[in-house]
Write a protein that holds these residues in place. Structure first.
Motif, PDB file in Angstrom:
ATOM      1  N   GLY A 174       0.815  -1.206   0.000  1.00 57.36           N
ATOM      2  CA  GLY A 174       0.000   0.000   0.000  1.00 57.36           C
ATOM      3  C   GLY A 174       0.849   1.256   0.000  1.00 57.36           C
ATOM      4  N   ARG A 175       1.948   1.220   0.752  1.00 59.83           N
ATOM      5  CA  ARG A 175       2.814   2.399   0.792  1.00 59.83           C
ATOM      6  C   ARG A 175       3.352   2.729  -0.584  1.00 59.83           C
ATOM      7  N   ASP A 176       3.852   1.725  -1.295  1.00 62.30           N
ATOM      8  CA  ASP A 176       4.433   1.999  -2.609  1.00 62.30           C
ATOM      9  C   ASP A 176       3.384   2.472  -3.607  1.00 62.30           C
ATOM     10  N   ARG A 177       2.150   1.997  -3.443  1.00 63.87           N
ATOM     11  CA  ARG A 177       1.071   2.470  -4.318  1.00 63.87           C
ATOM     12  C   ARG A 177       0.860   3.968  -4.105  1.00 63.87           C
ATOM     13  N   HIS A 178       0.883   4.381  -2.835  1.00 65.55           N
ATOM     14  CA  HIS A 178       0.704   5.801  -2.540  1.00 65.55           C
ATOM     15  C   HIS A 178       1.948   6.612  -2.881  1.00 65.55           C
ATOM     16  N   THR A 179       3.118   6.057  -2.599  1.00 64.47           N
ATOM     17  CA  THR A 179       4.373   6.762  -2.894  1.00 64.47           C
ATOM     18  C   THR A 179       4.468   7.100  -4.370  1.00 64.47           C
ATOM     19  N   GLN A 180       4.131   6.122  -5.210  1.00 64.58           N
ATOM     20  CA  GLN A 180       4.160   6.351  -6.650  1.00 64.58           C
ATOM     21  C   GLN A 180       3.221   7.494  -7.025  1.00 64.58           C
ATOM     22  N   TRP A 181       2.057   7.513  -6.399  1.00 64.06           N
ATOM     23  CA  TRP A 181       1.075   8.552  -6.695  1.00 64.06           C
ATOM     24  C   TRP A 181       1.601   9.935  -6.287  1.00 64.06           C
ATOM     25  N   ASN A 183       4.618  11.045  -5.590  1.00 66.31           N
ATOM     26  CA  ASN A 183       5.802  11.508  -6.322  1.00 66.31           C
ATOM     27  C   ASN A 183       5.484  11.814  -7.781  1.00 66.31           C
ATOM     28  N   THR A 184       4.568  11.058  -8.358  1.00 69.94           N
ATOM     29  CA  THR A 184       4.185  11.289  -9.753  1.00 69.94           C
ATOM     30  C   THR A 184       3.570  12.669  -9.936  1.00 69.94           C
ATOM     31  N   TYR A 185       2.753  13.089  -8.975  1.00 67.15           N
ATOM     32  CA  TYR A 185       2.017  14.343  -9.131  1.00 67.15           C
ATOM     33  C   TYR A 185       2.607  15.489  -8.307  1.00 67.15           C
ATOM     34  N   GLN A 186       3.816  15.285  -7.749  1.00 68.15           N
ATOM     35  CA  GLN A 186       4.463  16.353  -6.989  1.00 68.15           C
ATOM     36  C   GLN A 186       4.842  17.487  -7.925  1.00 68.15           C
ATOM     37  N   GLY A 187       4.467  18.709  -7.553  1.00 68.78           N
ATOM     38  CA  GLY A 187       4.795  19.862  -8.386  1.00 68.78           C
ATOM     39  C   GLY A 187       6.091  20.507  -7.968  1.00 68.78           C
ATOM     40  N   SER A 188       6.634  21.351  -8.860  1.00 65.66           N
ATOM     41  CA  SER A 188       7.824  22.125  -8.556  1.00 65.66           C
ATOM     42  C   SER A 188       7.644  23.514  -9.178  1.00 65.66           C
ATOM     43  N   PRO A 189       7.169  24.488  -8.450  1.00 57.86           N
ATOM     44  CA  PRO A 189       6.964  24.487  -6.994  1.00 57.86           C
ATOM     45  C   PRO A 189       5.791  23.593  -6.577  1.00 57.86           C
ATOM     46  N   GLU A 190       5.813  23.217  -5.292  1.00 59.05           N
ATOM     47  CA  GLU A 190       4.776  22.337  -4.773  1.00 59.05           C
ATOM     48  C   GLU A 190       3.416  23.031  -4.780  1.00 59.05           C
ATOM     49  N   VAL A 191       2.374  22.238  -5.025  1.00 58.91           N
ATOM     50  CA  VAL A 191       1.014  22.762  -5.094  1.00 58.91           C
ATOM     51  C   VAL A 191       0.291  22.424  -3.795  1.00 58.91           C
ATOM     52  N   ALA A 192      -0.118  23.449  -3.062  1.00 60.54           N
ATOM     53  CA  ALA A 192      -0.765  23.252  -1.767  1.00 60.54           C
ATOM     54  C   ALA A 192      -2.286  23.171  -1.865  1.00 60.54           C
ATOM     55  N   ASP A 193      -2.832  23.443  -3.021  1.00 59.86           N
ATOM     56  CA  ASP A 193      -4.282  23.434  -3.208  1.00 59.86           C
ATOM     57  C   ASP A 193      -4.841  22.037  -2.926  1.00 59.86           C
ATOM     58  N   PRO A 194      -5.753  21.893  -1.948  1.00 57.92           N
ATOM     59  CA  PRO A 194      -6.296  20.566  -1.616  1.00 57.92           C
ATOM     60  C   PRO A 194      -6.976  19.872  -2.785  1.00 57.92           C
ATOM     61  N   GLN A 195      -7.381  20.624  -3.801  1.00 59.02           N
ATOM     62  CA  GLN A 195      -8.066  20.012  -4.939  1.00 59.02           C
ATOM     63  C   GLN A 195      -7.102  19.467  -5.987  1.00 59.02           C
ATOM     64  N   ASP A 196      -5.822  19.723  -5.787  1.00 66.76           N
ATOM     65  CA  ASP A 196      -4.837  19.214  -6.743  1.00 66.76           C
ATOM     66  C   ASP A 196      -4.803  17.694  -6.723  1.00 66.76           C
ATOM     67  N   VAL A 197      -4.484  17.102  -7.853  1.00 67.36           N
ATOM     68  CA  VAL A 197      -4.489  15.647  -7.993  1.00 67.36           C
ATOM     69  C   VAL A 197      -3.535  14.966  -7.017  1.00 67.36           C
ATOM     70  N   GLU A 198      -2.454  15.641  -6.632  1.00 68.36           N
ATOM     71  CA  GLU A 198      -1.496  15.043  -5.695  1.00 68.36           C
ATOM     72  C   GLU A 198      -2.162  14.653  -4.387  1.00 68.36           C
ATOM     73  N   HIS A 199      -3.171  15.399  -3.978  1.00 66.77           N
ATOM     74  CA  HIS A 199      -3.815  15.184  -2.683  1.00 66.77           C
ATOM     75  C   HIS A 199      -5.071  14.321  -2.780  1.00 66.77           C
TER      76      HIS A 199
END
Length: 839
Positions: A174-181, A183-199
């Motif tokens: 389960g951890r690796d499933r979430h880790t992949q998610w 890291n895949t959608y991590q922004g640069s700069p990071e996106v703090a918006d709760p509606q962003d796909v990363e969250h």
């Protein structure tokens, strides 16, 4: 300057130069021991760390530090390593076997040892049982580094006085499933918006393991290899303190024990555990979190009533389980009502709590050792006071279900004895409290709102008929389940073979035979017949394999029969004649061919991943039959024509009229639709079937009683079912009940799905009995207005097909061996159900 650095890290996330944010107070560090930052190439909190890198780092510490060693205690379903890093002072590590022996002496009630201060305290820091609650595994890396490399006198003192076991990731899949998610959608700069796909992960998300099981409910049930491996490790070491790190909603703060008041009326764990010990550690946690300015709360929520959590199972083993809940950043940075929360901030709270756990345990090691010793001694004294001296059980008609139950008892180190076909568990044993957990049922409770289950008498999960006894006839002690079942080898026949359908493994044996091309039939009526060895009376559902109707010759058929029996340990009998002594003959029209099941299950957004995973796991691991899993997003594209059985588990199905017609038309062609829980409610509300839900008449003129607003949550919550075991009356002549011999069986109810008994006299397969309560909390209102007027299982005709409606989940948490058969019968024998018309 330090305050400014901390503020920068909290607001903007960690940087490689900001790792002092975590452990600067424990300087100096051995420069020859690589930090997580140096090993990974990024600072903790900058990214989510894959499990293989976590393991690799701990292996590196074990390689370069004389304080650490690492061992593998299991593998996940997906083959990932489950590891335990042991870390302590070098002199302790080199003498670990001796220390273990001295430590275990305190768990043996027959021994009287008093060197409480001489033996290091044993601590298990366990992390990340829910895969998408990732901060704690990152904290595990920091903690391991601190204890492996710090030369600070405070840390050296802890190492001298403690043996620390770090389990970095309890749920690697389960951890690796979430880790992949993340890291895949991590922004640069990071996106703090709760509606962003990363969250916002897609279904099934990373909380669960490979088969979508919640491993934090699996300590007692031990269905998955992650839990079984950990339990095997646990009962070798019996740690004094065990941590259970979690995350919760982003808008919250931080929780640590004490929990809310224990809900049991007469808890089996000592009061000293959940009052004195939790308060002792809780005071320490508050001071540590105060020192870094973190907000927190205690006592308001969560409960340790159910004994199968990582924070409650240790409480039944003489240790102290500690729950931590950190508000989650659900990614790397997220906006909350209180400002932004970063991944690094969540990690730091977990890290501080882990170090504080070790500190408090070391400072109170004599107290903790005395407590553990007293715990196991009190098990024997409590058992001696009880009128119940043991429990007997066993099902001669289903030896594999009995074997599975015994396997569960042995896994928890419960003593079991055998005398013929009867088995006995004495209460006078160190694991007396686990014996209580397996067999005792309750009606009185302090509380009415449960975080999870209010009933867990495991014997009922297995539909294991048992009784308490006042005198014992123990027989031989069982130490393993290998060779527990003795089956007379089937002899060769040129005429036919008959397999009992009563045995839990019979469906798996049937699937095996069908894969070999064997044509088998199911008996709708009872019969007695002479076999090659004796006269045998067969129950409903007995499986007939006529030799002359097979494509292969008699020798090949016999080989397949032999293999099936050997593999699944099921009773199979050779017969030389189709003439029965009683009941139907073998050529009767009441014995009809069993079609090969071609099953499909809808999964995806809106569908309960827990229940879908339970179906998948059951068929994969016990029946060895594939099931096609179709995501809802693909439903419009696929054809259902090649399937004859469809499963819809609980969920919120937002299907279009066209999609509903597709399911209805397919079922009407003679196929079987199986619905569970809220899916059953859905097919009724959408009028796919002509059944009804149980309704309560309300007086529209009755005024609501005014109540304090502050009590609303408790008052409303108590009307929901947190898990209760109920008795149902089962029609054992119905195809869905083939294999059962007793019309009274327990079921598990943890939903608000209330099915009205069918108007068709032959369609209500299981109805709650007149006195249904077995175990667990339920309000009198629910009992009178809902339970006593409802059915647990009905079948409804739909064209030439049928819909099998389960109100209750027959596969709950992979543990309800007693009701699995109802579900499997729906899969394999659905076409045998011809709902008689009463028009």
């Amino acid at each position: 300057m330090i305050k400014k650095l901390l503020l920068l890290v909290f607001l903007y996330g960690s940087t490689i130069s900001a790792q002092d944010y975590f452990y600067q107070k424990f300087q100096p560090f051995n420069s020859e021991i690589p930090s997580p930052e140096a090993f990974l190439g990024y600072g903790i909190g900058e990214h989510h760390t894959r499990h293989d890198l976590i393991v690799a780092y701990l292996e590196k510490l074990a390689e370069v530090s004389d304080r650490a060693s690492i061992a593998e205690y299991g593998r996940t379903h997906e083959g990932r390593k489950l590891v335990m890093l042991t870390i302590t002072a070098p002199e302790n590590l080199s003498n670990l076997d001796q220390l273990k022996e001295e430590h275990l002496a305190f768990t043996d009630p027959k021994k009287s040892v008093s060197n409480y201060g001489d033996v290091p305290i044993f601590i298990n820091l366990a992390y990340n049982v829910h895969g998408n609650e990732p901060s704690s595994s990152e904290a595990a890396l920091l903690t391991a580094y601190t204890f492996a490399a710090s030369e600070n006198p405070e840390i050296l003192n802890y190492l001298k006085n403690a043996v620390i076991f770090i389990d970095p990731t309890i749920n690697p899949d389960g951890r690796d499933r979430h880790t992949q998610w993340a890291n895949t959608y991590q922004g640069s700069p990071e996106v703090a918006d709760p509606q962003d796909v990363e969250h916002n992960e897609y279904w099934p998300m990373g909380r669960t393991n490979h088969y979508w099981f919640d491993l934090n409910r699996d300590w007692l049930l031990a269905i998955n290899p992650e839990s079984r491996g950990k339990l095997n490790w646990y009962h070798q070491w019996y740690p004094n303190v065990v941590t259970d790190f979690h995350e919760m909603g982003t808008q919250s703060t931080y929780f640590f024990e004490p929990m809310k008041t224990n809900a049991s009326y007469d808890p089996i764990m000592p009061k000293e555990n959940y009052e004195d010990l939790n308060t002792l550690f809780g005071n320490a946690f508050s001071k540590s979190l105060d020192s870094i300015g973190s907000l927190y709360f205690t006592k308001e929520v969560f409960d340790g009533t159910y004994p199968g959590y990582g924070s409650s199972y240790p409480d039944l083993q003489g240790g102290l389980g500690l729950l931590f809940e950190q508000a989650s950043s659900r990614g790397h940075r997220q906006t909350t009502a209180f400002g932004e929360i970063t991944f690094a901030f969540t990690i730091r709270n977990q890290y501080v709590s882990g170090i504080t756990t070790v500190k408090t345990a070391v400072n109170n090691k004599e107290y903790m050792r005395k407590y553990q010793q007293k715990f196991f001694k009190s098990a024997l004294t409590n058992a001696a006071k009880s009128k119940v001296k043991g429990y007997t059980f066993g099902d001669v008609h289903d030896k594999n279900r009995t074997k599975a139950f015994i396997d569960k008892l042995l896994l928890h180190k419960i003593d079991v004895y055998r005398s013929g076909d009867s088995f006995t568990v004495p209460t006078q044993q160190p694991q007396y409290r686990m014996v209580q957990t397996m067999f005792e049922t309750y009606e009185k409770y302090r509380d009415s709102v449960y975080y999870d289950a209010s009933a867990w008498s495991v014997a009922n999960f297995y539909n294991m008929k048992y009784k308490s006894v006042n005198t014992l006839n123990l027989g031989d002690k069982i130490t393993e389940t290998k060779n527990l079942i003795s089956i007379s080898p089937v002899q060769k026949s040129d005429y036919a073979y008959v397999m009992d359908w009563d045995d839990y493994n019979a469906p798996a044996a049937l699937v095996y035979l069908q894969k070999k091309g064997i044509v088998a039939s199911s008996a709708a009526k009872l019969f007695s017949i002479k076999t090659k060895t004796d006269t045998k009376k067969f129950n409903y559902g007995a499986v007939l394999v006529p030799v002359s109707l097979q494509k292969e010759d008699a020798a090949a058929v016999y080989k397949s029969i032999e293999e099936a029996q050997e593999k699944f340990e099921v009773p199979i009998y050779a017969v030389d004649s189709g003439l029965s002594l009683e009941g139907v003959d073998l050529g009767s029209g009441n014995i009809s061919p069993i079609k090969k099941t071609r099953a499909v299950m809808l999964i995806g957004d809106g569908v309960s991943s827990y229940e879908a995973g339970e179906v998948w796991h059951l068929l994969d691991t016990r029946v060895h039959m594939p099931i096609t899993k179709i995501p809802m997003r693909n439903f419009n594209k696929i054809s259902l024509d090649k399937y004859n059985t469809m499963v819809m588990v609980s969920g919120k199905y937002n299907l279009t009229e066209k999609q509903m017609s597709k399911i209805k038309d397919w079922t009407s062609k003679g196929n079987t639709l199986i619905t569970i829980g809220s899916a059953s409610k859905w097919v009724i509300e959408k009028k796919l079937v002509k059944e009804k839900l149980t309704k309560t008449e309300k007086d529209s003129t009755e005024l609501a009683v005014r109540k304090p607003y502050v009590d609303a949550r408790e008052n409303i919550g108590k009307e929901s079912l947190g898990g209760v075991i109920l008795n149902v009356d089962l029609d054992i002549t119905h195809p869905l009940a083939y294999g059962y011999r007793d019309s009274s069986i327990p079921v598990y109810k943890n939903n608000s799905v209330w099915l009205s008994p069918s108007k068709n006299s032959y369609a209500t397969v299981a109805k709650y009995s007149k006195k249904p309560h077995i175990d667990g909390f339920i309000t009198e209102k629910n009992m009178q207005e809902k339970i006593l007027n409802s059915a647990s299982l009905i079948v409804s005709k739909l064209g030439s097909g049928r819909v099998v409606l389960f109100a209750d989940n027959p596969n709950f948490r992979g543990s309800w061996y007693g009701t699995n058969r109802l579900f499997l019968n729906a899969l394999f024998l659905g076409d045998k159900i011809k709902v008689p018309s009463e028009d």
